[in-house]
Write a protein that holds these residues in place. Structure first.
Motif, PDB file in Angstrom:
ATOM      1  N   CYS A  65       0.883  -1.167   0.000  1.00 12.16           N
ATOM      2  CA  CYS A  65       0.000   0.000   0.000  1.00 12.16           C
ATOM      3  C   CYS A  65       0.918   1.213   0.000  1.00 12.16           C
ATOM      4  CB  CYS A  65      -0.906  -0.016   1.232  1.00 12.16           C
ATOM      5  SG  CYS A  65      -2.097   1.340   1.278  1.00 12.16           S
ATOM      6  N   ASP A  66       1.333   1.624  -1.223  1.00  3.37           N
ATOM      7  CA  ASP A  66       2.376   2.636  -1.373  1.00  3.37           C
ATOM      8  C   ASP A  66       1.821   4.058  -1.253  1.00  3.37           C
ATOM      9  OD1 ASP A  66       0.883   2.307  -3.599  1.00  3.37           O
ATOM     10  OD2 ASP A  66       2.545   2.375  -5.025  1.00  3.37           O
ATOM     11  N   MET A  67       1.314   4.371  -0.050  1.00  6.39           N
ATOM     12  CA  MET A  67       0.788   5.719   0.223  1.00  6.39           C
ATOM     13  C   MET A  67       1.311   6.195   1.575  1.00  6.39           C
ATOM     14  SD  MET A  67      -3.256   5.508  -0.731  1.00  6.39           S
ATOM     15  CE  MET A  67      -3.853   5.020  -2.348  1.00  6.39           C
ATOM     16  N   SER A  68       1.539   7.502   1.675  1.00  7.78           N
ATOM     17  CA  SER A  68       1.853   8.064   2.983  1.00  7.78           C
ATOM     18  C   SER A  68       0.576   8.050   3.822  1.00  7.78           C
ATOM     19  CB  SER A  68       2.347   9.504   2.833  1.00  7.78           C
ATOM     20  OG  SER A  68       1.296  10.333   2.355  1.00  7.78           O
ATOM     21  N   ASN A  69       0.734   8.182   5.136  1.00  9.63           N
ATOM     22  CA  ASN A  69      -0.447   8.191   6.010  1.00  9.63           C
ATOM     23  C   ASN A  69      -1.398   9.323   5.652  1.00  9.63           C
ATOM     24  OD1 ASN A  69       0.388   5.956   7.380  1.00  9.63           O
ATOM     25  ND2 ASN A  69       0.999   7.029   9.249  1.00  9.63           N
TER      26      ASN A  69
END
Length: 620
Positions: free
Chosen positions: A184-188
């Motif tokens: 899940c290549d997303m920042s928080n």
């Protein structure tokens, strides 16, 4: 009232892009209209790429235009634009002016997070970006990804995902990897922004809307609301909805009124208006529960039970209805047993009310106050038509109604009626009764105490301010009793010395030796003497005077430095027939020290008595 349509708050990346576009417009590099249109497409494109369904209003050109005007107002210090206070906008403007490198960093991230649609760009050559190059593929995959997001939220965060919690967001990522096998290549911050488009937010938690309740229940809820809104009231309270559907909502994620309100805002979008406590068809709807309840009671024109009113007005919050029912006492009159009636239902003429007022005034002139029983007795005997015309209203209701109608002339303190501004407590009324009567009986003050909502025991000692209790049944005014204090005290001194400085009052029986005082000597007369006249002696007793039994210990006022408890302990130590607390209390009752088998310090007294007994110490 704000629109109920679900809004998504701008994040710092969007504001950075808005700032960049504004600067390009202000420098003449692009026409404002085109810039607004391009930014709208860019921000909307992000949602489309993630397969998130958005409305026509989401980041549309009108909205972008308004936000740009708000930003312009801050940049120009109010010379241009529209005032719309926004802390994030102010922070970005300040960052652009004073920390430009930090602003550029955020802007670079924004370019990556919000790529422009391939078919339109205001930046000339569109930079290569694999995500954008494969936009069509991403748009096909995104709905599946969104479905996974929603399923994880629904299955693993049934009580809501804390949208600002790094712990919950990292847990979400781990679950996503476990479900899909991919990262899940997303920042928080990015993940939080995308997740917000998957559901609704309430009290800092995110929920999947279409999984919050079954379709059947949603349809039933909507039908019920629509019926309520079209019934003429034009409003529905969230609390009442939640209460009405409580059993069905137990198996859903909707656990409180706030969450139900959030769900309804999504369900109805901009079709109705949402206030803090209720939803309404129009933005000018104001619900006054007090007025609603009062109007209902007036229309009923009968005594109404509180629970029945709550049940009938189920479209209003229960606590608010109960408060309105009980707190509007000048309009909704208490009839006892949880029932009330509207004051307009009370049938009385001006002439009848005037006669009653005059009678109260006359009675107060003589006795300082009038009791409720005397008032009702007067109405029954002298103005019977009031009783006859209000046969459905009990005596309490009649008295309460008269209190409201005569509030400008008299104070009604429970069952005590006094002049306006001279309100009497129950105790003050008991004293006024004693002061105004040359003689009276115990039964009279017991009845008065009952009508005043008090117990006569609490007032027997205070009555001695004006009266003397001469026996078990009778009181007389103090001036009727003639005391020879010195002679009486001399006799008591001889008796007390013989009994080791103190003794129960019942042990004093030598009344034939006492001087004449206009009335035969009794233990009650002696009790009154000790409490009012004696110079040398005092009566110690437990709590309040006994109504039917004379109790207490007679001792010197001065010179004997021991407490009532210590006297009790000494008396117990002299008696060896008791072995436990119950038997000790029995001894104290039989000795006449206490009226009943209750004494707060009995444990301490027993402990002291045992010490005295063990030491065989009979000294005082």
């Amino acid at each position: 009232m704000p629109s109920p349509f679900k809004r998504t708050v701008w994040n710092k990346f969007e504001v950075a892009l808005l700032m960049d576009v504004y600067q390009m417009v202000s420098k003449g590099k692009v026409v404002r209209k085109d810039a607004v249109s391009a930014l709208s497409k860019r921000l909307r494109n992000r949602m489309i790429m993630n397969g998130i369904e958005i409305s026509d209003k989401y980041r549309n050109e009108n909205g972008i235009q308004l936000q740009m005007s708000a930003l312009e107002y801050i940049i120009t210090e109010g010379e241009k634009g529209i005032s719309s206070p926004n802390k994030l906008f102010e922070d970005i403007v300040d960052m652009y002016a004073n920390c430009h490198d930090e602003y550029e960093k955020i802007l670079d991230e924004a370019f990556e997070m919000y790529p422009e649609p391939v078919e339109h760009t205001i930046y000339g050559n569109f930079p290569f970006n694999e995500e954008v190059t494969n936009l069509h593929e991403a748009q096909m995959i995104a709905p599946k990804r969104l479905s996974i997001f929603k399923k994880i939220l629904s299955d693993k965060f049934s009580k809501g995902l804390r949208i600002k919690s790094p712990i919950d967001l990292n847990r979400f990522k781990e679950l996503y990897i476990k479900v899909t096998g991919g990262p899940c290549d997303m920042s928080n911050e990015e993940l939080s922004s995308v997740l917000k488009e998957c559901g609704v937010e309430s009290d800092g938690k995110l929920y999947v809307v279409d999984r919050m309740m079954p379709t059947e229940l949603k349809d039933e809820l909507k039908d019920y609301i629509d019926t309520c809104l079209s019934s003429g009231k034009g409003y529905v309270f969230y609390e009442c909805l939640f209460h009405h559907f409580n059993d069905q909502l137990l198996d859903t994620q909707i656990a409180n009124n706030n969450l139900l309100c959030t769900y309804l805002k999504f369900l109805y979008e901009d079709k109705v208006y949402f206030g803090p406590n209720y939803m309404a068809l129009y933005n000018n709807v104001v619900v006054d529960v007090d007025k609603e309840v009062i109007a209902f009671m007036h229309n009923q024109w009968q005594l109404m039970d509180e629970d029945k009113v709550v049940e009938t007005l189920s479209y209003l919050p229960e606590n608010a209805v109960r408060n309105a029912f009980n707190h509007n006492q000048n309009v909704l009159i208490s009839a006892g047993a949880g029932k009330r009636f509207h004051i307009d239902m009370f049938d009385i003429s001006t002439e009848e009310l005037s006669r009653i007022s005059t009678a109260i005034d006359t009675y107060i002139n003589e006795y300082q106050f009038m009791g409720s029983d005397e008032l009702i007795k007067y109405v029954q005997q002298s103005v019977p038509e009031v009783i006859n015309n209000n046969q459905d209203i009990p005596e309490l209701g009649i008295r309460k109604a008269l209190a409201v109608l005569l509030i400008d002339k008299f104070d009604f303190n429970k069952a005590v009626i006094s002049r306006k501004g001279e309100s009497l407590s129950a105790g003050e009324a008991m004293l006024a009764f004693a002061k105004c009567h040359e003689q009276y009986m115990l039964e009279e003050v017991k009845h008065l105490a009952q009508s005043l909502g008090t117990t006569v025991n609490y007032h027997l000692e205070s009555l001695l301010k004006y009266s003397i209790r001469i026996n078990e049944t009778d009181f007389v005014a103090k001036h009727k009793v003639k005391w020879d204090v010195d002679a009486i005290d001399k006799i008591l001194l001889e008796y007390i010395v013989r009994t080791k400085c103190f003794c129960p009052i019942r042990d004093i029986t030598c009344f034939s030796a006492f001087p004449e005082c206009n009335y035969p000597w009794t233990h009650r007369l002696l009790e009154s003497y000790l409490l009012t006249e004696s110079k040398m002696f005092k009566l110690y007793f437990n709590g309040s005077l006994g109504q039917s039994k004379v109790c207490g210990i007679v001792s010197l006022k001065k010179g004997l430095d021991i407490s009532y408890m210590e006297m009790i302990a000494i008396i117990l130590s002299r008696n060896d027939v008791w072995t436990n607390k119950t038997e000790a209390l029995d001894v104290l009752v039989s000795e006449g020290c206490i009226a009943n088998r209750k004494y707060a310090e009995i444990e301490t007294a027993i402990s002291e008595a045992l010490k005295l007994r063990q030491n065989n110490n009979k000294k005082i």
